[in-house]
Design a protein around this motif. Structure first.
Motif, mmCIF file in Angstrom:
data_model
loop_
_atom_site.group_PDB
_atom_site.id
_atom_site.type_symbol
_atom_site.label_atom_id
_atom_site.label_comp_id
_atom_site.label_asym_id
_atom_site.label_seq_id
_atom_site.Cartn_x
_atom_site.Cartn_y
_atom_site.Cartn_z
ATOM 1 N N TYR A 1 10.102 10.259 -40.857
ATOM 2 C CA TYR A 1 9.056 11.002 -41.538
ATOM 3 C C TYR A 1 9.063 12.454 -41.052
ATOM 4 C CZ TYR A 1 4.457 11.891 -43.633
ATOM 5 O OH TYR A 1 3.410 12.380 -44.385
ATOM 6 N N GLU A 2 9.996 13.230 -41.576
ATOM 7 C CA GLU A 2 10.097 14.636 -41.213
ATOM 8 C C GLU A 2 10.814 15.396 -42.312
ATOM 9 O OE1 GLU A 2 14.173 14.869 -38.580
ATOM 10 O OE2 GLU A 2 12.330 14.395 -37.524
ATOM 11 N N ARG A 3 10.551 16.706 -42.362
ATOM 12 C CA ARG A 3 11.221 17.608 -43.281
ATOM 13 C C ARG A 3 11.479 18.926 -42.553
ATOM 14 N NH1 ARG A 3 11.123 16.877 -48.779
ATOM 15 N NH2 ARG A 3 11.100 19.137 -49.085
ATOM 16 N N SER A 4 12.380 19.722 -43.109
ATOM 17 C CA SER A 4 12.670 21.018 -42.498
ATOM 18 C C SER A 4 11.788 22.124 -43.067
ATOM 19 C CB SER A 4 14.150 21.378 -42.713
ATOM 20 O OG SER A 4 14.443 21.454 -44.100
ATOM 21 N N ASP A 5 10.854 21.763 -43.966
ATOM 22 C CA ASP A 5 9.923 22.749 -44.512
ATOM 23 C C ASP A 5 8.492 22.285 -44.241
ATOM 24 O OD1 ASP A 5 9.466 20.684 -46.299
ATOM 25 O OD2 ASP A 5 10.514 21.642 -47.970
ATOM 26 N N ASP A 6 7.529 22.828 -44.981
ATOM 27 C CA ASP A 6 6.125 22.481 -44.771
ATOM 28 C C ASP A 6 5.645 21.356 -45.683
ATOM 29 O OD1 ASP A 6 5.856 24.455 -42.818
ATOM 30 O OD2 ASP A 6 5.410 26.009 -44.301
ATOM 31 N N GLY A 7 6.579 20.604 -46.232
ATOM 32 C CA GLY A 7 6.222 19.576 -47.206
ATOM 33 C C GLY A 7 5.310 18.482 -46.684
ATOM 34 N N GLU B 1 10.885 30.193 -39.180
ATOM 35 C CA GLU B 1 10.797 28.742 -39.083
ATOM 36 C C GLU B 1 9.706 28.241 -40.035
ATOM 37 O OE1 GLU B 1 12.836 26.881 -37.524
ATOM 38 O OE2 GLU B 1 13.872 28.333 -36.242
ATOM 39 N N PRO B 2 9.786 26.989 -40.499
ATOM 40 C CA PRO B 2 10.914 26.065 -40.310
ATOM 41 C C PRO B 2 12.128 26.484 -41.131
ATOM 42 C CG PRO B 2 9.270 25.084 -41.742
ATOM 43 C CD PRO B 2 8.684 26.372 -41.259
ATOM 44 N N PHE B 3 13.286 25.950 -40.758
ATOM 45 C CA PHE B 3 14.531 26.394 -41.378
ATOM 46 C C PHE B 3 14.536 26.125 -42.879
ATOM 47 C CE2 PHE B 3 19.068 25.797 -42.478
ATOM 48 C CZ PHE B 3 19.521 27.070 -42.146
ATOM 49 N N GLY B 4 13.932 25.012 -43.301
ATOM 50 C CA GLY B 4 13.897 24.704 -44.731
ATOM 51 C C GLY B 4 13.132 25.750 -45.522
ATOM 52 N N GLU B 5 12.046 26.267 -44.953
ATOM 53 C CA GLU B 5 11.283 27.321 -45.621
ATOM 54 C C GLU B 5 12.084 28.622 -45.659
ATOM 55 O OE1 GLU B 5 8.239 27.338 -47.200
ATOM 56 O OE2 GLU B 5 8.476 25.165 -47.063
ATOM 57 N N PHE B 6 12.796 28.912 -44.566
ATOM 58 C CA PHE B 6 13.664 30.090 -44.559
ATOM 59 C C PHE B 6 14.690 30.007 -45.687
ATOM 60 C CE2 PHE B 6 17.874 31.656 -43.265
ATOM 61 C CZ PHE B 6 17.623 33.029 -43.176
ATOM 62 N N MET B 7 15.362 28.853 -45.809
ATOM 63 C CA MET B 7 16.380 28.694 -46.841
ATOM 64 C C MET B 7 15.775 28.767 -48.244
ATOM 65 S SD MET B 7 19.410 28.517 -45.547
ATOM 66 C CE MET B 7 20.496 27.650 -46.695
ATOM 67 N N ALA B 8 14.577 28.230 -48.423
ATOM 68 C CA ALA B 8 13.927 28.301 -49.736
ATOM 69 C C ALA B 8 13.671 29.754 -50.125
ATOM 70 C CB ALA B 8 12.621 27.512 -49.705
ATOM 71 N N HIS B 9 13.210 30.576 -49.176
ATOM 72 C CA HIS B 9 12.984 31.993 -49.462
ATOM 73 C C HIS B 9 14.287 32.713 -49.765
ATOM 74 C CE1 HIS B 9 8.886 31.398 -48.016
ATOM 75 N NE2 HIS B 9 8.604 32.634 -48.371
ATOM 76 N N VAL B 10 15.343 32.395 -49.010
ATOM 77 C CA VAL B 10 16.642 33.031 -49.232
ATOM 78 C C VAL B 10 17.156 32.701 -50.635
ATOM 79 C CG1 VAL B 10 19.058 33.103 -48.499
ATOM 80 C CG2 VAL B 10 17.232 33.094 -46.786
ATOM 81 N N ASN B 11 17.012 31.461 -51.034
ATOM 82 C CA ASN B 11 17.477 31.072 -52.371
ATOM 83 C C ASN B 11 16.690 31.771 -53.471
ATOM 84 O OD1 ASN B 11 19.738 28.991 -52.421
ATOM 85 N ND2 ASN B 11 18.408 28.104 -50.857
ATOM 86 N N ARG B 12 15.396 32.017 -53.240
ATOM 87 C CA ARG B 12 14.613 32.755 -54.240
ATOM 88 C C ARG B 12 15.050 34.223 -54.301
ATOM 89 N NH1 ARG B 12 10.349 29.222 -52.563
ATOM 90 N NH2 ARG B 12 9.560 30.700 -51.000
#
Length: 530
Positions: free
Chosen positions: A236-242, A312-323
């Protein structure tokens, strides 16, 4: 002995008369289902050992208990005022102790919560039992799954384990509804596009691989109309704020589950050994890796400090980069930096996944894979999976790649061939991480180490199901020294923390380790179990 103690002893007798061979945790769950307020498995143990005229164990670890011949003939059974523990429409296997405990806590918390259980311990059965109880109560049940593989698996399991219940499907060409079916299995993409449950209708939502639904588009399938909510996951974990934004508010956090320690104590996971096997880049690979690595680091800093991406978290960083990469904001420099970072990140990851020394090291493991019977090799890319299969075939191992590019019928055929032994090793990228029911394997090899604890746990879960002869499973993790894969550089820190107190042994092997030494390590584990 107190009245409570006498009742506990009598109910233990009843439980073992009904089903001999239970361990202390299974008996504890049974006592609680019968309404006894027993605090711990230690209290159960005390009662069992103090009543040696009634109970005897088999000497296993953990001990499995039986009635003595004298107590069986004495007929000490007492009537119970507690009703049947299992739902009327349920016809599956007898639940494990941890599964019953998880359901008890879930019900106590208003039938809301997430159950985290290591792959192979039986989390699906928790969902089926919860669904069966809801159906008995006249409720509708929706089972959310991330893809068509799990759509098919859940459909078959529910048809097998639920008596006289029609099971419908939504997604992959199916358009069933609650108008005609009391229980539906739905692919999350399809469920998110429609209203599944009518307001005011009592219902249970079971979300398998619940960590996947923290993405905003998937979270749309988490309908508020369902009062009862059960999430199932291995991690039960994610790399973003989900979790914080979508999952915890909906499910209400975690309830009791089954980790490695519990799975080993209850005998539902095989003991296991882990080896970390280092390799060195070729000089050309090292040069290219360092170029990609430095470029990715420079651009990451710029994206954070200049363009406002969260660190951080890395998933949020990647989501912003993709946008930023899409360019809709009109900032040319941000687009350039985002695309440059993603390019360097992708090339670095592909080089780590496909480097030649890992394929050479895999060749040195052929004797281990041959001795094991069945093995799984996890790669990062389709190309590396196909290359790994070619390496093994060239060494006389009956191996086949298992990739998302295969047709569904071909994937089923390869799994069947792996199960019956015609294929000894499957090599696969992420397609085997979750959602595929993989037959038992003895050895798992990871060619490309992931920074994701979840992925590592899911992959290990594929090989730690109990073996017929009780030998330990073997898990071998390759890494390139001096990179983000290297445990000496902090790689796998969370994963190693999980293993420290439960693995039989964790060993590290330097680059150039001979195949004979690795085979000796593997046989050492098999010898110790005897």
């Amino acid at each position: 002995m107190t009245v409570q103690g006498e009742r506990t002893r009598a109910e233990l007798w009843n439980l073992l008369a009904e089903r001999p061979g239970q361990n202390k945790r299974q008996l504890l769950a049974g006592l609680r289902l019968r309404g006894l307020s027993v605090e711990s498995a230690r209290e159960v143990n005390r009662t069992l050992y103090r009543s040696s005229n009634l109970f005897v164990h088999d000497g296993a670890t953990p001990p499995r208990w039986h009635l003595t011949s004298g107590s069986r003939s004495a007929g000490l059974s007492i009537s119970t005022t507690v009703g049947p523990a299992l739902p009327r429409c349920y016809r599956g296997r007898e639940p494990r102790a941890w599964q019953l405990e998880a359901l008890i806590e879930w019900r106590a918390r208003g039938r809301c919560g997430v159950v985290e259980a290591v792959t192979g311990t039986g989390k699906t059965a928790v969902g089926v039992l919860a669904a069966a109880a809801a159906l008995d109560a006249g409720e509708k049940v929706l089972v959310l799954v991330p893809g068509r593989e799990l759509l098919d698996q859940w459909y078959e399991v529910l048809r097998r384990d639920l008596r006289n219940t029609r099971v419908g499907r939504v997604g992959d060409g199916h358009r069933d509804s609650f108008d005609h079916y009391p229980i539906l299995v739905a692919v999350v993409h399809s469920a998110a596009r429609r209203q599944m449950l009518t307001w005011g209708t009592p219902g249970l939502l079971v979300a398998d691989e619940v960590h996947r639904y923290g993405a905003p588009s998937f979270a749309l399938a988490l309908e508020p109309e369902f009062d009862a909510r059960l999430g199932l996951t291995a991690t039960y974990e994610r790399s973003d704020d989900g979790l914080a934004e979508h999952l915890d508010p909906y499910f209400g956090g975690m309830v009791a589950g089954c980790g490695y320690q519990r799975g080993l104590e209850d005998g539902i996971l095989a003991p296991f050994r882990v080896a970390f096997l280092g390799v060195d880049f070729t000089s050309d690979e090292r040069r290219r890796h360092d170029e990609y690595d430095e470029r990715a680091k420079v651009l990451r800093r710029r994206l954070i400090e200049v363009h406002g991406c969260p660190e951080e978290p890395f998933g949020e960083f990647m989501a912003h980069v993709n946008r930023l990469r899409e360019g809709s904001h009109g900032d040319h420099w941000a687009v350039r930096d985002a695309r440059g970072y993603l390019n360097a990140f992708s090339k670095r990851r592909q080089l780590l996944a496909d480097c030649r020394p890992k394929q050479e090291a895999l060749s040195s493991l052929t004797s281990v894979l041959a001795a094991a019977g069945r093995g799984l090799v996890f790669s990062e890319t389709k190309a590396s999976a196909e290359q790994a299969a070619a390496v093994l075939i060239g060494s006389g191992i009956r191996a086949r790649p298992f990739t998302s590019g295969l047709r569904r019928a071909d994937r089923k055929d390869r799994l069947a061939a792996f199960k019956d032994g015609n294929v000894r090793v499957l090599t696969a990228p992420r397609v085997l991480d979750e959602g595929v029911d993989v037959p038992q394997a003895e050895v798992g090899v990871i060619l490309a180490g992931s920074r994701s604890r979840r992925q590592m746990i899911q992959r290990m879960g594929r090989v730690i199901r109990p073996k017929a002869d009780r030998r330990p499973a073997a898990f071998i993790v390759m890494y390139v020294t001096g990179t983000a894969e290297d445990p000496a550089q902090g790689a796998h820190e969370a994963f190693l923390g999980d293993l420290t107190h439960v693995a039989e042994k964790i060993d590290h092997f330097d680059p150039g380790t001979a195949g004979s030494e690795l085979l000796g390590w593997y046989y050492e584990g098999r010898t110790e179990v005897r």
